[in-house]
Write a protein that holds these residues in place. Structure first.
Motif, PDB file in Angstrom:
ATOM      1  N   UNK A   1      -3.498  59.055  -2.708  1.00  0.00           N
ATOM      2  CA  UNK A   1      -2.707  57.996  -2.075  1.00  0.00           C
ATOM      3  C   UNK A   1      -1.281  58.444  -1.820  1.00  0.00           C
ATOM      4  N   UNK A   2      -0.705  59.202  -2.759  1.00  0.00           N
ATOM      5  CA  UNK A   2       0.691  59.614  -2.614  1.00  0.00           C
ATOM      6  C   UNK A   2       0.910  60.460  -1.367  1.00  0.00           C
ATOM      7  N   UNK A   3      -0.147  61.118  -0.888  1.00  0.00           N
ATOM      8  CA  UNK A   3      -0.040  61.901   0.341  1.00  0.00           C
ATOM      9  C   UNK A   3      -0.325  61.027   1.557  1.00  0.00           C
ATOM     10  N   UNK A   4      -1.340  60.176   1.451  1.00  0.00           N
ATOM     11  CA  UNK A   4      -1.728  59.347   2.593  1.00  0.00           C
ATOM     12  C   UNK A   4      -0.647  58.355   2.996  1.00  0.00           C
ATOM     13  N   UNK A   5       0.137  57.874   2.031  1.00  0.00           N
ATOM     14  CA  UNK A   5       1.126  56.843   2.353  1.00  0.00           C
ATOM     15  C   UNK A   5       2.379  57.405   3.011  1.00  0.00           C
ATOM     16  N   UNK A   6       2.546  58.732   2.961  1.00  0.00           N
ATOM     17  CA  UNK A   6       3.744  59.357   3.543  1.00  0.00           C
ATOM     18  C   UNK A   6       3.447  59.771   4.984  1.00  0.00           C
ATOM     19  N   UNK A   7       4.218  59.268   5.953  1.00  0.00           N
ATOM     20  CA  UNK A   7       3.969  59.652   7.343  1.00  0.00           C
ATOM     21  C   UNK A   7       4.423  61.074   7.620  1.00  0.00           C
ATOM     22  N   UNK A   8       3.906  61.688   8.699  1.00  0.00           N
ATOM     23  CA  UNK A   8       4.401  63.008   9.085  1.00  0.00           C
ATOM     24  C   UNK A   8       5.884  62.934   9.435  1.00  0.00           C
ATOM     25  N   UNK A   9       6.554  64.075   9.396  1.00  0.00           N
ATOM     26  CA  UNK A   9       7.976  64.119   9.711  1.00  0.00           C
ATOM     27  C   UNK A   9       8.254  63.585  11.103  1.00  0.00           C
ATOM     28  N   UNK A  10       9.230  62.681  11.202  1.00  0.00           N
ATOM     29  CA  UNK A  10       9.613  62.126  12.497  1.00  0.00           C
ATOM     30  C   UNK A  10      10.396  63.101  13.349  1.00  0.00           C
ATOM     31  N   UNK A  11      10.791  64.239  12.776  1.00  0.00           N
ATOM     32  CA  UNK A  11      11.551  65.238  13.524  1.00  0.00           C
ATOM     33  C   UNK A  11      10.623  66.102  14.369  1.00  0.00           C
ATOM     34  N   UNK A  12       9.507  66.499  13.803  1.00  0.00           N
ATOM     35  CA  UNK A  12       8.678  67.515  14.442  1.00  0.00           C
ATOM     36  C   UNK A  12       8.003  67.035  15.719  1.00  0.00           C
TER      37      UNK A  12
ATOM     38  N   UNK B   1      14.528  70.365  -4.203  1.00  0.00           N
ATOM     39  CA  UNK B   1      14.455  68.900  -4.223  1.00  0.00           C
ATOM     40  C   UNK B   1      13.182  68.442  -4.919  1.00  0.00           C
ATOM     41  N   UNK B   2      12.058  69.063  -4.541  1.00  0.00           N
ATOM     42  CA  UNK B   2      10.795  68.636  -5.145  1.00  0.00           C
ATOM     43  C   UNK B   2      10.758  68.929  -6.639  1.00  0.00           C
ATOM     44  N   UNK B   3      11.254  70.096  -7.053  1.00  0.00           N
ATOM     45  CA  UNK B   3      11.289  70.412  -8.476  1.00  0.00           C
ATOM     46  C   UNK B   3      12.139  69.408  -9.243  1.00  0.00           C
ATOM     47  N   UNK B   4      13.298  69.066  -8.681  1.00  0.00           N
ATOM     48  CA  UNK B   4      14.191  68.115  -9.361  1.00  0.00           C
ATOM     49  C   UNK B   4      13.523  66.754  -9.503  1.00  0.00           C
ATOM     50  N   UNK B   5      12.863  66.293  -8.449  1.00  0.00           N
ATOM     51  CA  UNK B   5      12.170  65.005  -8.514  1.00  0.00           C
ATOM     52  C   UNK B   5      11.063  65.045  -9.566  1.00  0.00           C
TER      53      UNK B   5
ATOM     54  N   UNK C   1      11.669  62.355 -12.501  1.00  0.00           N
ATOM     55  CA  UNK C   1      11.121  61.048 -12.134  1.00  0.00           C
ATOM     56  C   UNK C   1       9.751  60.827 -12.767  1.00  0.00           C
ATOM     57  N   UNK C   2       9.647  59.738 -13.525  1.00  0.00           N
ATOM     58  CA  UNK C   2       8.361  59.290 -14.051  1.00  0.00           C
ATOM     59  C   UNK C   2       7.746  58.308 -13.060  1.00  0.00           C
ATOM     60  N   UNK C   3       6.412  58.152 -13.045  1.00  0.00           N
ATOM     61  CA  UNK C   3       5.800  57.155 -12.174  1.00  0.00           C
ATOM     62  C   UNK C   3       6.419  55.770 -12.388  1.00  0.00           C
TER      63      UNK C   3
ATOM     64  N   UNK D   1      10.328  62.043  -3.570  1.00  0.00           N
ATOM     65  CA  UNK D   1      10.337  61.062  -4.658  1.00  0.00           C
ATOM     66  C   UNK D   1       8.959  60.419  -4.806  1.00  0.00           C
ATOM     67  N   UNK D   2       8.317  60.105  -3.680  1.00  0.00           N
ATOM     68  CA  UNK D   2       6.976  59.515  -3.715  1.00  0.00           C
ATOM     69  C   UNK D   2       5.978  60.482  -4.334  1.00  0.00           C
ATOM     70  N   UNK D   3       6.057  61.757  -3.971  1.00  0.00           N
ATOM     71  CA  UNK D   3       5.141  62.748  -4.533  1.00  0.00           C
ATOM     72  C   UNK D   3       5.302  62.860  -6.047  1.00  0.00           C
ATOM     73  N   UNK D   4       6.484  62.542  -6.543  1.00  0.00           N
ATOM     74  CA  UNK D   4       6.731  62.573  -7.987  1.00  0.00           C
ATOM     75  C   UNK D   4       6.330  61.266  -8.669  1.00  0.00           C
TER      76      UNK D   4
END
Length: 407
Positions: free
Chosen positions: A17-28, A112-116, A120-122, A140-143
């Motif tokens: 779910x943590x992957x499905x809920x995140x949309x693709x980058x709006x930049x690309x 950034x991902x390592x720090x999160x 960050x706990x669920x 943050x969502x992935x964490x």
């Protein structure tokens, strides 16, 4: 539905779910469309158009010829960590132990991902001022965190303040993620503003993750006053993960070298994650980064001055087109207000690309506060900027005439 499409749908439904809920980058998305078109001037991508400094390139080539093609220590070359520590102490008066408090990462993105993941706990809440770089929320969502976006506005120069943040703090708030100089707005934080935020952070016992990848690319008043390095603020050194790197300041995006600095317990947790995820950053990239720190400071200043000249041209040109444009003091982006055209950010970006072959990014790709704006990167040649501005002026005049006729 065909058998294949049914299979693909069932596979997608079983993804985390943590992957499905995140949309693709709006930049690309706009870059992919622009890649299929001819005569496009891209003001979209946030990548320097300069080649990496010669010293960095030559050092990397020499390392390869010398057979340095294996892993480094997981935390990175000690020489590089020592050079990073020296640079931060010299520039900002912040001191880190290179053996215990600095980690070389695969760009700031990994940092950034390592720090999160380390902090960050669920269910923990992560405050993120926006508009902001598109990866902050997803990491943050992935964490397992809950993202709480804090709006900023042009009326306050897109700076977040303690007064902005405090109403959003709850007992679940754990981390403040900030990035100044800011992508996409080009805003910087004043020292007094950051000091007030520091008091709030200490009061509520929060951590800060500070993305300072554009620290050397500052202009105008910000350049005169100097970059505000977050751990230099009283009370924040022991609460902050400082993230920096070589991609933007040194035009070394493809080398993928960043760094994280933090108190030993936090850095130790990030180091553990780093070991299992990537092992170590690219060896030749680390060698190049070390050479850049030692020998490429003149190159950084040359690029900064070039960006400053481009900044003036694009801001003046957008304002002349009738688009109110906040004056950026950092990074290499400007953030014009396109609402005078009557178009949304998405409509403006789509029509500008189709009708005038200029690629920009809708501002709301960077958060709700970006609605009504677009991001324009001036990390391209003056020739391209001048031509892009001419096309934008022509486009805006045409759109306004259409509106006048319709009314």
């Amino acid at each position: 539905m065909t058998d294949r499409s049914a299979l693909l749908s069932s596979l997608e439904a079983r993804l985390a779910t943590r992957v499905r809920v995140v949309p693709p980058s709006g930049i690309r998305r706009f870059f992919e469309i622009a890649a299929t078109m001819e005569d496009v001037i891209s003001l979209g991508i946030g990548e320097p158009d300069f080649v990496s400094p010669p010293a960095a390139i030559e050092a990397a080539i020499a390392s390869l010829r010398a057979g340095q093609t294996g892993y480094t220590a997981n935390a990175g070359l000690m020489e590089l960590r020592e050079a990073i520590a020296e640079e931060l102490a010299r520039r900002y008066g912040v001191h880190y132990d290179p053996a215990r408090e600095i980690l070389v990462t695969v760009g700031v993105a990994e940092g950034i991902q390592l720090a999160m993941l380390a902090l960050v706990e669920p269910g923990d809440e992560v405050l993120i001022p926006e508009p902001c770089f598109v990866s902050y929320g997803p990491t943050a969502v992935f964490a397992g965190g809950r993202v709480v976006y804090v709006p900023t506005s042009v009326e306050n120069d897109f700076q977040v303040t303690a007064a902005d943040l405090e109403p959003y703090i709850t007992p679940r708030t754990k981390v403040l993620m900030i990035g100044y100089p800011n992508n996409p707005t080009g805003a910087v934080l004043r020292r007094r503003t950051m000091e007030e935020i520091g008091e709030l952070v200490v009061k509520h016992d929060l951590f800060v993750i500070s993305d300072e990848i554009y620290d050397r690319l500052i202009y105008g008043r910000a350049y005169e006053e100097g970059h505000v390095c977050v751990p230099s603020i009283p009370g924040l050194r022991e609460r902050t993960v400082l993230l920096g790197g070589f991609s933007k300041d040194y035009a070394m995006t493809g080398w993928r070298i960043g760094y994280a600095c933090a108190p030993e317990p936090i850095l130790k947790a990030m180091y553990k994650l780093h070991q299992y995820i990537v092992m170590s950053a690219p060896t030749m990239g680390q060698v190049a980064a070390l050479a850049a720190l030692r020998e490429a400071q003149d190159d950084v200043e040359r690029m900064r001055r070039a960006y400053d000249e481009r900044r003036r041209v694009i801001v003046d040109g957008l304002r002349a087109a009738g688009l109110p444009t906040f004056e950026p003091e950092g990074a290499f982006y400007c953030f014009p207000d396109v609402r005078p055209t009557g178009l949304s950010s998405e409509e403006f970006a789509q029509r500008l690309l189709q009708e005038e072959r200029v690629a920009v990014v809708p501002g709301d790709a960077f958060g709700p506060s970006g609605a009504g704006y677009v991001r324009c990167s001036y990390a391209t040649s003056l020739e391209n900027i001048r031509e892009a501005v001419r096309r934008i002026q022509r486009f805006v005049a045409r759109v306004k005439e259409e509106r006048r006729v319709e009314t």
